[in-house]
Design a protein around this motif. Structure first.
Motif, PDB file in Angstrom:
ATOM      1  N   UNK A 105       0.855  -1.189   0.000  1.00  0.00           N
ATOM      2  CA  UNK A 105       0.000   0.000   0.000  1.00  0.00           C
ATOM      3  C   UNK A 105       0.886   1.232   0.000  1.00  0.00           C
ATOM      4  N   UNK A 156       1.000   4.767   0.823  1.00  0.00           N
ATOM      5  CA  UNK A 156       0.153   5.645   1.651  1.00  0.00           C
ATOM      6  C   UNK A 156      -0.009   7.030   1.058  1.00  0.00           C
ATOM      7  N   UNK A 157       0.912   7.422   0.152  1.00  0.00           N
ATOM      8  CA  UNK A 157       0.795   8.760  -0.450  1.00  0.00           C
ATOM      9  C   UNK A 157      -0.197   8.781  -1.588  1.00  0.00           C
ATOM     10  N   UNK A 158      -0.184   7.728  -2.403  1.00  0.00           N
ATOM     11  CA  UNK A 158      -1.055   7.739  -3.578  1.00  0.00           C
ATOM     12  C   UNK A 158      -2.344   6.967  -3.352  1.00  0.00           C
ATOM     13  N   UNK A 159      -2.359   6.066  -2.368  1.00  0.00           N
ATOM     14  CA  UNK A 159      -3.520   5.220  -2.148  1.00  0.00           C
ATOM     15  C   UNK A 159      -3.534   3.990  -3.040  1.00  0.00           C
ATOM     16  N   UNK A 160      -2.515   3.812  -3.863  1.00  0.00           N
ATOM     17  CA  UNK A 160      -2.476   2.661  -4.772  1.00  0.00           C
ATOM     18  C   UNK A 160      -2.087   1.400  -4.008  1.00  0.00           C
ATOM     19  N   UNK A 161      -2.622   0.273  -4.449  1.00  0.00           N
ATOM     20  CA  UNK A 161      -2.289  -1.011  -3.829  1.00  0.00           C
ATOM     21  C   UNK A 161      -1.754  -1.964  -4.894  1.00  0.00           C
ATOM     22  N   UNK A 207       1.839   5.629   9.149  1.00  0.00           N
ATOM     23  CA  UNK A 207       0.788   4.802   8.584  1.00  0.00           C
ATOM     24  C   UNK A 207       1.093   3.347   8.890  1.00  0.00           C
ATOM     25  N   UNK A 226      -1.164   0.517   8.244  1.00  0.00           N
ATOM     26  CA  UNK A 226      -2.447  -0.048   7.850  1.00  0.00           C
ATOM     27  C   UNK A 226      -2.561  -1.545   8.071  1.00  0.00           C
ATOM     28  N   UNK A 248      -7.758  13.107  -6.244  1.00  0.00           N
ATOM     29  CA  UNK A 248      -7.943  12.880  -4.812  1.00  0.00           C
ATOM     30  C   UNK A 248      -9.083  13.776  -4.338  1.00  0.00           C
ATOM     31  N   UNK A 295      -5.450   8.619   2.193  1.00  0.00           N
ATOM     32  CA  UNK A 295      -4.036   8.734   1.841  1.00  0.00           C
ATOM     33  C   UNK A 295      -3.388   9.761   2.768  1.00  0.00           C
TER      34      UNK A 295
END
Lengths: 100, 373
Positions: free
Chosen positions: A14, A16-21, A93, A95, B216, B251
């Motif tokens: 994950x 945490x900056x872009x939200x991409x997984x 973060x 998660x 975002x 995020x």
């Protein structure tokens, strides 16, 4: 430089900056964890041969491709971004309940 | 929450908050999640739902509104709204009201002072702020306030389309003034979208330079003096066919946080809002592409992230001080779902005939026979 990445033991990554997984293979998880621990990219192939049954030329090729892919995904492109930002802003973060 | 009892007023009655926007379709209003957030902080508060339709699902959900009142549509004007709110207040004294829909804000803004005189608190943007956030004003935010937005123009006359390439680089986004957006690769494309959006939403039609990148969404609460009370940034993980979030994850990007703080400071925004921000894939930075002047329907994520912004808005509406919240953690995820709510026909009957429904009076799923009795 990898603080923004959260990697679980089963290879779930994950950003945490872009939200991409992402889902990483076993070797991909190993290589990224090595990078996150501070292993220099040029030492990755040797670490791979220590941990897996693979010869050094093949390991070097795989590592090169892995690093190219990591760069392509922009996972590390902004690695120094946090350095010049507000240091007082807590961004911890965890998660996966602390699994890194 | 402080050590005192937040759920009680000085006279011993429960803190009573009215919330609008109880529709819960695949493009839901923010009312239900706002109420869930208030309930999370103040379980004993009394919640009054202000609904525009007897079929709004939020009217009937367990544990959402204690009382529901049907409201006149905003188009009927501030006088009619005031009359209705006064009638509700006479029966169920209100301490604060949280409007959650774009369309009703201008009407509520006209009543802020009168509501205050009645003892009903609000915490809303000013009329000037509301004008500033219009899509046709985004370019002015860039030129006048220094907010980073894509270059754009507001078109009222299709004759100007031929000269667009002198001001903007193609491709561009063409947007209706209230809704709808489409990408255009040429002036001919712009013509087609312009006519479609003009017919549907009127003029101006807004044309903005296209920013390729990741979007975002940020829910934020401003103190009206340039300060940020709190914010939560989210990346959408799945969308409805209308492009609405049906799942997302928080995020933690310091540049995005700084951008939000800076934008809220420049706007001196008061109250809740949703900022839509593009992170350009060419590395040119962050761009504000839209401001919605109310909580978004995904605002319950802020509770999951430990930053209960709707409750903070209630406290501010009551005139209380709320300390700025630290940035929200990353990795808090939500998935929206829908289910079939079994409703009491007696409740539906009460709302359609009397215009009010009081769950506290106890209701159970009723049959047609029971309603007829």
């Amino acid at each position: 430089m990898y603080e923004h990445l959260a990697l679980s033991d089963n290879g779930f990554l994950f950003d945490t900056r872009s939200g991409a997984t992402y889902s990483l293979s076993r070797t991909g998880t190993f290589l990224l964890r090595e990078l996150m621990r501070g292993t220099h990219p040029s030492d990755l192939a040797a670490r791979l041969t220590d941990a897996f049954e693979v010869d050094l030329p093949a390991a070097a090729r795989d590592c090169e491709q892995f690093l190219f892919r990591v760069k392509d995904l922009a996972l590390l492109d902004e690695a120094s971004d946090d350095d010049d930002d507000d240091p007082g802003s807590p961004r911890a973060a965890e998660p996966f309940g602390g699994v890194r | 929450m402080s050590g005192r009892d937040d759920s009680r007023r000085a006279d011993g009655r429960p803190l009573t908050v009215a919330v609008t926007g109880l529709n819960a379709t695949d493009n839901p209003g923010p009312g239900v999640p706002v109420i869930r957030a208030i309930r999370a902080a103040c379980p004993d508060c009394r919640i009054v739902g202000l609904a525009y339709d007897a079929l709004d699902p939020g009217n009937y959900m367990d544990g959402i509104a204690d009382d529901v009142w049907l409201m006149p549509y905003p188009s009927q004007g501030a006088g009619v709204l005031e009359e209705r709110l006064r009638a509700i207040h006479a029966t169920t004294p209100l301490d604060a009201v949280i409007p959650t829909l774009d369309s009703e804000l201008p009407t509520y803004l006209k009543l802020v002072d009168r509501l205050r005189d009645l003892g009903i608190g609000t915490f809303l943007p000013t009329a000037d702020m509301l004008r500033l956030r219009g899509k046709d004003r985004l370019d002015a935010l860039r030129t006048e306030l220094g907010v980073s937005t894509p270059r754009g123009v507001a078109l009222t006359d299709p004759a100007a389309i031929g000269k667009l390439d002198e001001e903007l680089d193609f491709p561009v986004m063409v947007k209706g003034q209230f809704y709808d957006a489409a990408i255009a690769y040429s002036p001919m494309d712009v013509h087609a979208h312009f006519e479609r959006f003009r017919a549907k939403w009127g003029v101006p039609v807004i044309v903005q330079e296209f920013v390729a990148g990741e979007e975002y969404d940020v829910v934020a609460l401003g103190d009206g003096e340039g300060g940020l009370v709190g914010s939560v940034a989210m990346r959408k993980m799945q969308l409805t066919d209308k492009g609405k979030a049906w799942g997302g994850v928080t995020v933690a990007d310091r540049k995005l946080d700084a951008f939000v703080r800076d934008t809220m400071a420049k706007l001196r925004w008061r109250g809740p809002c949703e900022l839509e921000v593009m992170k350009a894939s060419d590395g040119s930075g962050l761009y504000l592409i839209e401001i919605n002047p109310r909580f978004p329907a995904w605002v319950y994520l802020s509770v999951g992230a430990g930053r209960n912004l709707p409750w903070a808005a209630v406290q501010l509406a009551l005139g209380e001080h709320v300390a700025p919240m630290p940035p929200a953690p990353a990795g808090v995820m939500f998935l929206r779902h829908s289910f079939d709510q079994i409703c009491s026909l007696a409740d539906y009957s009460a709302l359609t005939t009397l215009g009010e429904l009081h769950h506290a009076a106890a209701s159970s799923p009723a049959t047609a026979e029971e309603v007829a009795r």
